[in-house]
Each structure stands twice: as structure tokens, then as C-alpha cells.
Design a protein around this motif. Structure first.
Motif, PDB file in Angstrom:
ATOM      1  N   ILE A 177     -31.129  15.226  43.379  1.00  0.00           N
ATOM      2  CA  ILE A 177     -29.869  14.615  42.936  1.00  0.00           C
ATOM      3  C   ILE A 177     -28.704  15.178  43.747  1.00  0.00           C
ATOM      4  N   ALA A 178     -28.724  16.495  43.959  1.00  0.00           N
ATOM      5  CA  ALA A 178     -27.663  17.136  44.735  1.00  0.00           C
ATOM      6  C   ALA A 178     -27.671  16.647  46.178  1.00  0.00           C
ATOM      7  N   GLU A 181     -28.663  13.796  47.277  1.00  0.00           N
ATOM      8  CA  GLU A 181     -28.215  12.405  47.330  1.00  0.00           C
ATOM      9  C   GLU A 181     -26.717  12.270  47.076  1.00  0.00           C
ATOM     10  N   ASN A 182     -26.111  13.319  46.520  1.00  0.00           N
ATOM     11  CA  ASN A 182     -24.677  13.299  46.205  1.00  0.00           C
ATOM     12  C   ASN A 182     -24.018  14.556  46.768  1.00  0.00           C
ATOM     13  N   GLU A 191     -18.883  14.676  50.067  1.00  0.00           N
ATOM     14  CA  GLU A 191     -18.559  13.270  49.835  1.00  0.00           C
ATOM     15  C   GLU A 191     -17.793  13.094  48.524  1.00  0.00           C
ATOM     16  N   ILE A 192     -18.159  13.856  47.504  1.00  0.00           N
ATOM     17  CA  ILE A 192     -17.452  13.770  46.224  1.00  0.00           C
ATOM     18  C   ILE A 192     -16.006  14.232  46.386  1.00  0.00           C
ATOM     19  N   LYS A 228     -13.936  11.587  48.108  1.00  0.00           N
ATOM     20  CA  LYS A 228     -13.529  10.524  47.183  1.00  0.00           C
ATOM     21  C   LYS A 228     -12.366  10.981  46.306  1.00  0.00           C
ATOM     22  N   ARG A 260     -16.853  15.965  38.593  1.00  0.00           N
ATOM     23  CA  ARG A 260     -17.954  15.920  39.561  1.00  0.00           C
ATOM     24  C   ARG A 260     -17.716  16.857  40.738  1.00  0.00           C
ATOM     25  N   SER A 261     -16.453  17.004  41.144  1.00  0.00           N
ATOM     26  CA  SER A 261     -16.134  17.880  42.276  1.00  0.00           C
ATOM     27  C   SER A 261     -15.856  19.312  41.839  1.00  0.00           C
ATOM     28  N   HIS A 307     -24.123  23.592  44.309  1.00  0.00           N
ATOM     29  CA  HIS A 307     -23.689  22.250  43.918  1.00  0.00           C
ATOM     30  C   HIS A 307     -23.096  22.352  42.522  1.00  0.00           C
ATOM     31  N   HIS A 308     -23.078  21.272  41.780  1.00  0.00           N
ATOM     32  CA  HIS A 308     -22.448  21.256  40.461  1.00  0.00           C
ATOM     33  C   HIS A 308     -23.157  22.230  39.512  1.00  0.00           C
TER      34      HIS A 308
END
Length: 240
Positions: free
Chosen positions: A16-17, A19-20, A24-25, A28, A61-62, A153-154
Motif C-alpha cells: 500500500i505504501a 503504491e502511494n 506524491e501525497i 497533492k 494522509r501526508s 510512511h504513514h
């Protein structure tokens, strides 16, 4: 800094990380803030940002700011740390910061304000920005006796890899916080970080002769990364 060995919180979370990507987050988020011309109000050493649903989702998300629970349903409120506040103004160039009289602050005005209210701000900010630019998620490390903790990541997907301590380095520098000057302090930091499965990461920030009077001085700052681990004798012995 080694990326392998991260402790993901569930099966498939690493995918998941991947792919995101965090870069990129954040891109955005920057685009949204720039287009919507958002403002945040200073309150002490932090700032408060009102966010509607889409912005709140991007902030979560960020991993910028801490969401504050209120009775409002349509809007959300986020508290940004001093480092996050300046990062959004200086690095992302996407957020306007206003004071209590609702007057916008320039980079220099915010820089001077933060330095006055937080003595170690230049070094802490440089360390924060150094990690963020490498797409690490950076949160407060107060609960672990550190300045920050760094996540790959998150935090909902993975445990933090590093407990981060920031030290100032340079000729004639006397540490303002006195961290890691004694072996006992170093041992305590290692034991605390080790007990929560984190590596102790020390970031040495050197101003390289700059007086830090202006935000532009940051380009002269340098950061050296050093990871410190305990030597466990039992792991190094030959089999008897």
C-alpha cells in the motif's frame, strides 16, 4: 539511513505504501494549498489551520499537523508544530501564516518569531526539513525522550524506524540542550529507543559559520547523520 527492516503493522501494508508514495501525497497537498490559498493563524509556537474535508484528508494522509477534536462537523482544525508551520511556508511555499491581528507574516518575520520563542528552532527546523525532503514522516519524539521520530510512511501503516536527537555541531559550539554529553545520557537514550524497537539517529546540524539571521542562511547549514546502536556481546561470540 537504512530503509530495510521496517516493521509494517499489517500484511500488505508495504505494498500500500509503495503504491502511494509520500512524495506524491505531499505534492497533492502542496497543489491544493496553493490553489485554495489557505491561511493558518499563529498561536504561541504552533499554528492553527481550519480545513474542510478534502484538505483534512490530505493533511492526514501526508501526516502534517495534529487534528483537534471540535464540535464542528463541516470543518476540521489542525495544529501545526513550529517546524511544520515554517516548512509549509518556506519549503512548500503553499501556506500563508497570519498573526493575531490577521496580518500575513513574511518568511523573515516568521523565522525571527520562531527563533525568539524557541531557542533551538534553526537546528530543529533544519533537521526536520532534512528528513521531510527525503520523504520521511516526522512527528514529535517527546514520548521517547527524543526530538522527533521518523516513519518510513504513514504511522497507520508502519512503526517508526528512528528516534531522532538533534545536536548542533561546529567550532566553539556548546550544546544548548546538553544532550548526549555524558555516557549515562547516551546509555539511557539507547535503552529507551531499543526498548521500543527504534534505532537512535543523531543528526548533527552545522551552521558552517552562518549566524542564522535570515531563512536564506539555511542553505549554508549541513546535516550529518549518525545511527548509534548498543553492542551486545552475546551476539558477537563464537559458538562454544
Amino acid at each position: 539511513m537504512e530503509l530495510s527492516g521496517s516493521r509494517w503493522k499489517g500484511k500488505g501494508f508495504a505494498d500500500i505504501a509503495a503504491e502511494n508514495p509520500m512524495s506524491e501525497i505531499v505534492r497533492k497537498l502542496k497543489y491544493f494549498l496553493t490553489q485554495s490559498k489557505e491561511t493558518a493563524m499563529l498561536s504561541g509556537c504552533v499554528s492553527l489551520l481550519e480545513a474542510k474535508t478534502e484538505l483534512a484528508d490530505l493533511l492526514n494522509r501526508s501526516c502534517f499537523g495534529r487534528q483537534i477534536t471540535t464540535s464542528e462537523k463541516a470543518n476540521h482544525w489542525f495544529q501545526l508544530s513550529s517546524e511544520e508551520t515554517f516548512y509549509m511556508l518556506h519549503d512548500l511555499q503553499s501556506l500563508t501564516i497570519i498573526n493575531q491581528t490577521e496580518s500575513p507574516l513574511s518568511e523573515l518575520e516568521l523565522w525571527n518569531y520562531m527563533k525568539v520563542n524557541k531557542e533551538r528552532f534553526p537546528e530543529l527546523y533544519m533537521a526536520y526539513a532534512h528528513l521531510r525532503r527525503k520523504n520521511w514522516v516526522v512527528r514529535t519524539g517527546a514520548q521517547y525522550g527524543a526530538d522527533f521520530v521518523a516513519y518510513r510512511h504513514h504511522p497507520a501503516l508502519v512503526h517508526s524506524d528512528y528516534a531522532v536527537v538533534v545536536l548542533q555541531e561546529g567550532d566553539g559550539i556548546v550544546q544548548k540542550n546538553g544532550r548526549l554529553r555524558a555516557w549515562s545520557d547516551l546509555q539511557c537514550s539507547l535503552r529507551v529507543s531499543g526498548s521500543v524497537a527504534k534505532t537512535l539517529l543523531v543528526l548533527f546540524v552545522n551552521r558552517n559559520g552562518s549566524d542564522g539571521a535570515f531563512p536564506s542562511c539555511l542553505q549554508h547549514f549541513s546535516v550529518e547523520e549518525r545511527t548509534i546502536t548498543r553492542w551486545v556481546a552475546e551476539q558477537c561470540r563464537e559458538d562454544e
